[in-house]
Design a protein around this motif. Sequence first.
Motif, short mmCIF file in Angstrom:
data_model
loop_
_atom_site.label_atom_id
_atom_site.label_comp_id
_atom_site.label_asym_id
_atom_site.label_seq_id
_atom_site.Cartn_x
_atom_site.Cartn_y
_atom_site.Cartn_z
N GLU A 63 0.83 -1.21 0.00
CA GLU A 63 0.00 0.00 0.00
C GLU A 63 0.86 1.26 0.00
O GLU A 63 0.54 2.25 -0.65
CB GLU A 63 -0.97 0.03 1.18
CG GLU A 63 -1.88 1.24 1.11
CD GLU A 63 -3.22 1.08 1.79
OE1 GLU A 63 -3.96 2.07 1.80
OE2 GLU A 63 -3.52 -0.02 2.30
N SER A 67 0.56 3.83 -3.08
CA SER A 67 0.10 5.19 -2.80
C SER A 67 1.13 6.22 -3.24
O SER A 67 0.78 7.25 -3.83
CB SER A 67 -0.21 5.35 -1.31
OG SER A 67 -1.33 4.57 -0.96
N GLY A 83 -5.86 5.23 -0.43
CA GLY A 83 -6.15 3.86 -0.80
C GLY A 83 -7.58 3.52 -0.42
O GLY A 83 -8.06 3.94 0.64
N ILE A 86 -7.21 -2.93 -0.78
CA ILE A 86 -6.00 -3.67 -1.11
C ILE A 86 -6.29 -5.16 -0.95
O ILE A 86 -7.00 -5.57 -0.03
CB ILE A 86 -4.79 -3.25 -0.25
CG1 ILE A 86 -3.50 -3.92 -0.77
CG2 ILE A 86 -5.02 -3.50 1.23
CD1 ILE A 86 -2.23 -3.28 -0.32
N CYS A 130 -0.19 -8.20 -5.07
CA CYS A 130 -1.17 -7.32 -4.44
C CYS A 130 -1.81 -6.43 -5.50
O CYS A 130 -1.21 -6.14 -6.53
CB CYS A 130 -0.49 -6.44 -3.39
SG CYS A 130 0.41 -7.37 -2.12
N LEU A 132 -3.97 -2.71 -5.50
CA LEU A 132 -4.37 -1.56 -4.71
C LEU A 132 -5.22 -0.64 -5.55
O LEU A 132 -4.83 -0.26 -6.66
CB LEU A 132 -3.13 -0.79 -4.21
CG LEU A 132 -3.39 0.52 -3.48
CD1 LEU A 132 -4.10 0.28 -2.15
CD2 LEU A 132 -2.10 1.29 -3.29
N THR A 134 -6.84 3.14 -5.58
CA THR A 134 -6.72 4.45 -4.94
C THR A 134 -7.74 5.39 -5.56
O THR A 134 -8.26 5.14 -6.66
CB THR A 134 -5.30 5.05 -5.08
OG1 THR A 134 -4.96 5.20 -6.47
CG2 THR A 134 -4.26 4.19 -4.39
#
Length: 141
Positions: A63, A67, A83, A86, A130, A132, A134
Motif C-alpha cells: 500500500e 500510494s 487507498g 487492497i 497485491c 491496490l 486508490t
Amino acid sequence: MNLSKAEILAKANAASKNTLMETLNIEMVDYGPDFLVARMPVNSRVYQPDGVLHGGATAALAESVGSFASHIFLDVTNKFVRGTEITANHLKSVTEGFIYAKATFLHKGKTTQLLDIRVTDDDDNLVSICRLSTISLPRKK
C-alpha cells in the motif's frame, strides 16, 4: 520543474519520517517512467509469532509503494490520494533479507486508479501479488 530520479526518491523517503513507513523501515529505492519500487527489511520487527514475514507487513509495504506511485505519477497539486482497497495473495514465506514491492498501473484514471504490486525477495522469487485501488479527491480550500 522536473526532478531527477534521485530527487524523487529522496522526496518520497523524506515524506516517510514519523510514519508507519519509517517504523517498518520501508524505503523507496527505484523509479522509472511507469513504476516505483520500495523495499523493506525482513527481521523480527515484521515477523509473525512463528518467525516468518507477516502478511500485514507485506500489505503495508504494498500500500505504501502504490500510494506513493499515485502521488508521483498523477497531478496531485490540488488533489490528495487515498487507498480504498487492497488485496494480497501471499505465495512464499520469507525469514530474512529484504522484500521488494514494484508498483505499476493497471488503470490510471483521473479519479480512480488500480495498481499491480509484485512483491519479491532478494533472489527475485515472487512472495506476494497485491492489487491496490486508490482514489484522487479534490483538496478543500
